[in-house]
Scaffold this motif. Structure first.
Motif, PDB file in Angstrom:
ATOM      1  N   GLU A 120      15.222  21.071  19.844  1.00  0.00           N
ATOM      2  CA  GLU A 120      15.245  22.115  20.875  1.00  0.00           C
ATOM      3  C   GLU A 120      14.474  21.682  22.116  1.00  0.00           C
ATOM      4  OE1 GLU A 120      13.940  25.733  19.005  1.00  0.00           O
ATOM      5  OE2 GLU A 120      15.958  26.189  18.299  1.00  0.00           O
ATOM      6  N   GLN A 121      13.392  20.942  21.951  1.00  0.00           N
ATOM      7  CA  GLN A 121      12.615  20.441  23.083  1.00  0.00           C
ATOM      8  C   GLN A 121      13.462  19.471  23.906  1.00  0.00           C
ATOM      9  OE1 GLN A 121       9.655  21.345  24.213  1.00  0.00           O
ATOM     10  NE2 GLN A 121       9.685  19.863  25.863  1.00  0.00           N
ATOM     11  N   ARG A 122      14.170  18.535  23.231  1.00  0.00           N
ATOM     12  CA  ARG A 122      15.033  17.587  23.953  1.00  0.00           C
ATOM     13  C   ARG A 122      16.139  18.325  24.694  1.00  0.00           C
ATOM     14  NH1 ARG A 122      14.662  14.766  19.111  1.00  0.00           N
ATOM     15  NH2 ARG A 122      16.806  15.290  18.590  1.00  0.00           N
ATOM     16  N   LEU A 123      16.767  19.277  24.019  1.00  0.00           N
ATOM     17  CA  LEU A 123      17.811  20.065  24.670  1.00  0.00           C
ATOM     18  C   LEU A 123      17.253  20.833  25.859  1.00  0.00           C
ATOM     19  CD1 LEU A 123      20.055  21.700  21.920  1.00  0.00           C
ATOM     20  CD2 LEU A 123      20.796  20.291  23.820  1.00  0.00           C
ATOM     21  N   SER A 124      16.077  21.384  25.694  1.00  0.00           N
ATOM     22  CA  SER A 124      15.459  22.162  26.764  1.00  0.00           C
ATOM     23  C   SER A 124      15.175  21.282  27.978  1.00  0.00           C
ATOM     24  CB  SER A 124      14.175  22.808  26.258  1.00  0.00           C
ATOM     25  OG  SER A 124      13.575  23.543  27.277  1.00  0.00           O
ATOM     26  N   GLU A 125      14.669  20.072  27.761  1.00  0.00           N
ATOM     27  CA  GLU A 125      14.382  19.162  28.871  1.00  0.00           C
ATOM     28  C   GLU A 125      15.662  18.793  29.623  1.00  0.00           C
ATOM     29  OE1 GLU A 125      12.329  15.945  26.997  1.00  0.00           O
ATOM     30  OE2 GLU A 125      10.521  17.133  26.684  1.00  0.00           O
ATOM     31  N   ILE A 126      16.720  18.505  28.893  1.00  0.00           N
ATOM     32  CA  ILE A 126      18.006  18.183  29.519  1.00  0.00           C
ATOM     33  C   ILE A 126      18.518  19.398  30.281  1.00  0.00           C
ATOM     34  CG2 ILE A 126      20.440  17.682  29.048  1.00  0.00           C
ATOM     35  CD1 ILE A 126      19.410  16.051  26.597  1.00  0.00           C
ATOM     36  N   THR A 127      18.420  20.541  29.669  1.00  0.00           N
ATOM     37  CA  THR A 127      18.944  21.774  30.256  1.00  0.00           C
ATOM     38  C   THR A 127      18.257  22.116  31.560  1.00  0.00           C
ATOM     39  OG1 THR A 127      19.457  22.598  28.060  1.00  0.00           O
ATOM     40  CG2 THR A 127      19.360  24.210  29.813  1.00  0.00           C
ATOM     41  N   VAL A 128      16.958  22.051  31.586  1.00  0.00           N
ATOM     42  CA  VAL A 128      16.214  22.427  32.782  1.00  0.00           C
ATOM     43  C   VAL A 128      16.573  21.502  33.945  1.00  0.00           C
ATOM     44  CG1 VAL A 128      13.897  22.551  33.776  1.00  0.00           C
ATOM     45  CG2 VAL A 128      14.349  23.541  31.543  1.00  0.00           C
ATOM     46  N   ARG A 129      16.758  20.205  33.661  1.00  0.00           N
ATOM     47  CA  ARG A 129      17.098  19.258  34.722  1.00  0.00           C
ATOM     48  C   ARG A 129      18.524  19.417  35.213  1.00  0.00           C
ATOM     49  NH1 ARG A 129      14.725  15.333  31.381  1.00  0.00           N
ATOM     50  NH2 ARG A 129      16.788  14.591  30.875  1.00  0.00           N
ATOM     51  N   GLU A 130      19.453  19.632  34.313  1.00  0.00           N
ATOM     52  CA  GLU A 130      20.869  19.523  34.639  1.00  0.00           C
ATOM     53  C   GLU A 130      21.628  20.840  34.778  1.00  0.00           C
ATOM     54  OE1 GLU A 130      22.494  16.651  35.285  1.00  0.00           O
ATOM     55  OE2 GLU A 130      20.593  15.590  35.068  1.00  0.00           O
ATOM     56  N   TYR A 131      21.228  21.862  34.079  1.00  0.00           N
ATOM     57  CA  TYR A 131      22.067  23.051  33.974  1.00  0.00           C
ATOM     58  C   TYR A 131      21.458  24.264  34.675  1.00  0.00           C
ATOM     59  CZ  TYR A 131      24.871  20.309  30.882  1.00  0.00           C
ATOM     60  OH  TYR A 131      25.689  19.330  30.390  1.00  0.00           O
ATOM     61  N   SER A 132      22.329  25.191  35.041  1.00  0.00           N
ATOM     62  CA  SER A 132      21.913  26.409  35.736  1.00  0.00           C
ATOM     63  C   SER A 132      21.467  27.476  34.745  1.00  0.00           C
ATOM     64  CB  SER A 132      23.061  26.953  36.580  1.00  0.00           C
ATOM     65  OG  SER A 132      23.497  25.975  37.488  1.00  0.00           O
ATOM     66  N   PHE A 133      22.221  27.613  33.664  1.00  0.00           N
ATOM     67  CA  PHE A 133      21.850  28.579  32.635  1.00  0.00           C
ATOM     68  C   PHE A 133      22.516  28.210  31.326  1.00  0.00           C
ATOM     69  CE2 PHE A 133      25.758  30.294  34.373  1.00  0.00           C
ATOM     70  CZ  PHE A 133      26.431  30.821  33.288  1.00  0.00           C
TER      71      PHE A 133
END
Length: 181
Positions: free
Chosen positions: A23-36
């Motif tokens: 979840e931490q890895r996904l969260s890091e990718i998400t914050v950088r790349e995705y809007s929501f």
């Protein structure tokens, strides 16, 4: 019997640690790349939304709680031409049938809000945490990218029309190197 419980607790702790790291890895990718993103528990079909870009929250607020209700509201905002593709990937029944640890190819859709059109790229990750299955619906705002591409295409077409309307002599002059004086 005590040793068996210790082993089970140790296995559970390892599993929980693995889930937290994922979840931490996904969260890091998400914050950088995705809007929501929308996180759906596939067993209960309950969901929550995490917004990473302020403008995404202003444009698209997904009704959290029941995914089925939120999905119906979401579909009202999706452009008519994109509803089939969105339903194919995101309809509650289709989402619940997907296999564990599967990632679908991304797809694009458009949202209409206050006479504006916004383009999003969506990708879905599936994950299993213990005995629970989750879908992570990641959405990236690509509106600016699409608008720039369209402007470039229009400019290229205008250039083509301009060159097509020029006489051969005028085009020849453009391609000749300058002669020194």
């Amino acid at each position: 019997a005590t040793l068996r419980y210790i082993i089970r607790d140790h296995d559970r702790e390892k599993l929980e640690k693995k889930v937290r790291e994922k979840e931490q890895r996904l969260s890091e990718i998400t914050v950088r790349e995705y809007s929501f993103q929308i996180i759906v528990n596939l067993d209960t079909m309950e969901c929550r939304q995490e917004i990473y870009r302020k403008e995404a929250g202003d444009i698209h607020e997904f009704e959290c709680g029941s995914y089925m209700e939120g999905f119906q509201e979401f579909c009202r905002k999706v452009e008519k031409n994109d509803r089939g593709r969105v339903t194919e990937h995101l309809a509650p029944d289709n989402l619940a049938r997907m296999s564990d640890e599967e990632t679908l190819p991304s797809f694009d859709y458009r949202l209409a809000e206050d006479s504006q059109t916004y383009w999003y790229e969506c990708i879905i990750f599936y994950s299993v945490t213990g005995d629970k299955r989750y879908a992570y619906i990641m959405n990236k705002d690509v509106t600016q990218k699409v608008r720039i591409q369209r402007k470039l295409e229009e400019a290229n077409q205008a250039k083509g029309r301009f060159l097509a309307n020029m006489s051969l002599a005028e085009r020849s002059q453009l391609s000749l190197p300058e002669k020194p004086d």
